[in-house]
Design a protein around this motif. Structure first.
Motif, PDB file in Angstrom:
ATOM      1  N   GLN A 142       0.817  -1.216   0.000  1.00 29.86           N
ATOM      2  CA  GLN A 142       0.000   0.000   0.000  1.00 29.86           C
ATOM      3  C   GLN A 142       0.857   1.276   0.000  1.00 29.86           C
ATOM      4  OE1 GLN A 142      -3.330  -0.059  -0.319  1.00 29.86           O
ATOM      5  NE2 GLN A 142      -3.325  -2.290  -0.323  1.00 29.86           N
ATOM      6  N   PRO A 143       1.739   1.433  -0.987  1.00 31.65           N
ATOM      7  CA  PRO A 143       2.677   2.566  -0.955  1.00 31.65           C
ATOM      8  C   PRO A 143       2.001   3.932  -1.040  1.00 31.65           C
ATOM      9  CG  PRO A 143       2.716   1.487  -3.096  1.00 31.65           C
ATOM     10  CD  PRO A 143       1.913   0.608  -2.189  1.00 31.65           C
ATOM     11  N   PHE A 144       0.891   4.040  -1.778  1.00 32.57           N
ATOM     12  CA  PHE A 144       0.206   5.334  -1.909  1.00 32.57           C
ATOM     13  C   PHE A 144      -0.388   5.766  -0.573  1.00 32.57           C
ATOM     14  CE2 PHE A 144       0.258   3.619  -6.213  1.00 32.57           C
ATOM     15  CZ  PHE A 144       0.670   4.721  -6.952  1.00 32.57           C
ATOM     16  N   LEU A 145      -1.040   4.831   0.104  1.00 32.05           N
ATOM     17  CA  LEU A 145      -1.619   5.153   1.414  1.00 32.05           C
ATOM     18  C   LEU A 145      -0.529   5.427   2.447  1.00 32.05           C
ATOM     19  CD1 LEU A 145      -4.595   2.628   1.646  1.00 32.05           C
ATOM     20  CD2 LEU A 145      -4.642   5.043   0.996  1.00 32.05           C
ATOM     21  N   LEU A 175      10.191   2.976  -3.304  1.00 31.60           N
ATOM     22  CA  LEU A 175       9.088   3.486  -4.116  1.00 31.60           C
ATOM     23  C   LEU A 175       8.420   4.675  -3.425  1.00 31.60           C
ATOM     24  CD1 LEU A 175       7.010   3.475  -6.371  1.00 31.60           C
ATOM     25  CD2 LEU A 175       5.846   1.580  -5.222  1.00 31.60           C
ATOM     26  N   THR A 176       8.298   4.616  -2.114  1.00 32.37           N
ATOM     27  CA  THR A 176       7.634   5.707  -1.398  1.00 32.37           C
ATOM     28  C   THR A 176       8.394   7.026  -1.536  1.00 32.37           C
ATOM     29  OG1 THR A 176       8.752   4.969   0.633  1.00 32.37           O
ATOM     30  CG2 THR A 176       6.476   4.233   0.287  1.00 32.37           C
ATOM     31  N   THR A 177       9.700   6.959  -1.755  1.00 28.67           N
ATOM     32  CA  THR A 177      10.486   8.192  -1.965  1.00 28.67           C
ATOM     33  C   THR A 177      10.032   8.896  -3.234  1.00 28.67           C
ATOM     34  OG1 THR A 177      12.412   7.247  -0.838  1.00 28.67           O
ATOM     35  CG2 THR A 177      12.803   9.112  -2.312  1.00 28.67           C
ATOM     36  N   LEU A 178       9.830   8.128  -4.298  1.00 32.53           N
ATOM     37  CA  LEU A 178       9.389   8.708  -5.571  1.00 32.53           C
ATOM     38  C   LEU A 178       7.940   9.176  -5.479  1.00 32.53           C
ATOM     39  CD1 LEU A 178      10.983   6.061  -7.954  1.00 32.53           C
ATOM     40  CD2 LEU A 178      11.913   8.272  -7.292  1.00 32.53           C
TER      41      LEU A 178
END
Length: 336
Positions: A142-145, A175-178
């Motif tokens: 759930q990277p977006f959340l 991925l969360t960094t981007l």
């Protein structure tokens, strides 16, 4: 005694000359070695772990068949010690690379770059499928959340909040960094467009503008029509008319959408069925680009209330229902 000294001196000069000649030859051979292209036919990846030494690198390059690890490699390190301070990482080695150019790349830490492209008009679900296929990227559930939580956005509504663009990364990047970069960029773009919006729009917040922009993004087949489509929705909102736009219905159907919208679908009570609800849906339905944000903030000054597709990506716009029905007959029902 004098003769012996002369012989010794001559021998010494001979040896010195020979050593100088050998040294010059070795130097020239090392120069040629350092500037000769590696033996590979296509770009290759080279992963250097932490603590990889200059000599271990030479051995690995020989194992790959890219060069011969011998005294020339060692002498190259002696002659240019600055080239031995190599750094770990994933690098791209090109056919035109030489030992010297490769070492310069490794010393500079010029790692291979990858690209992540978030395409406008796509949903979070579509992006998620794409992101799972990207190489050398550290994924999270759930990277977006997760990004929303990290940014203090507790709405749990990720759709539309990430700016569609191309982002570069190195192997091992989170991925969360981007996605954090994408989130901040959308916040900046949205606020800038909101600050410069036309006065009197029936929109109460930047988030409502974002929702409208997402609908414009999904409805637009031709870039030059964005402001006209925006005008239709803005005019409808001002008059209290339902938006009646198919992309919102499709979004509300989720996985149940099979490529066609039926009359039954248009009668379904969902928060996104703009044939049943008044006003905007509760969230964006896709990721709008900057052009759609601008269109939502600056609709064309026209009195259109309807549009219908010509089936070629363009639309016919109408101010009255009678005009619209004639356009529907011509382009959708194929009546002359």
């Amino acid at each position: 005694m004098k003769k012996w000294i002369l012989i010794t001196a001559a021998t010494f000069l001979t040896l010195l000359t020979l050593l100088l000649a050998v040294g010059l030859w070795a130097y020239q051979q090392t120069q040629v070695f350092g500037r000769t292209a590696l033996a590979l036919e296509s770009p290759q990846e080279l992963q250097l772990g932490h603590g990889t030494s200059f000599h271990r690198l030479g051995q690995e390059l020989q194992q790959r068949g890219w060069l011969q690890y011998d005294w020339r490699w060692k002498m190259l390190g002696k002659l240019q010690p600055q080239l031995t301070a190599i750094r770990s990482g994933l690098y791209e080695v090109l056919p035109q690379d030489t030992p010297e150019s490769l070492l310069q790349k490794l010393v500079a830490g010029d790692e291979k770059r990858f690209t992540l492209t978030l395409v406008e008009g796509k949903t979070i679900s579509e992006w998620r499928q794409y992101l799972q296929q990207l190489p050398h990227l550290q994924q999270s559930p759930q990277p977006f959340l997760l990004v929303l939580q990290q940014q203090g956005d507790d709405s749990a509504k990720a759709e539309g909040k990430f700016f569609p663009d191309t982002y570069q990364y190195r192997a091992g990047t989170e991925l969360t960094t981007l996605l954090t970069q994408s989130y901040h960029k959308m916040q900046q773009e949205l606020q800038a467009v909101w600050n410069e919006r036309d006065q009197g729009l029936p929109l109460e917040s930047p988030y409502e503008l974002l929702i409208l922009a997402s609908i414009i993004e999904k409805e637009t087949g031709k870039a030059e029509e964005r402001r006209l489509i925006s005008a239709v929705f803005i005019n409808r909102l001002r008059k209290g008319m339902r938006l009646q736009t198919d992309p919102t219905v499709i979004y509300g159907m989720g996985d149940a959408f099979n490529g066609n919208i039926t009359r039954k679908d248009l009668l379904q009570e969902t928060p996104f069925n703009t044939y049943r609800i008044h006003g905007l849906p509760p969230t964006p339905i896709a990721a709008p680009g900057r052009e759609s944000l601008m269109a939502a903030a600056h609709p064309e000054a026209v009195n259109y209330l309807y549009f219908v597709s010509r089936n070629d990506g363009s639309h016919v716009f109408s101010a009255t229902l009678a005009e619209h029905n004639r356009a529907v007959d011509r382009y959708q029902r194929r009546k002359k």
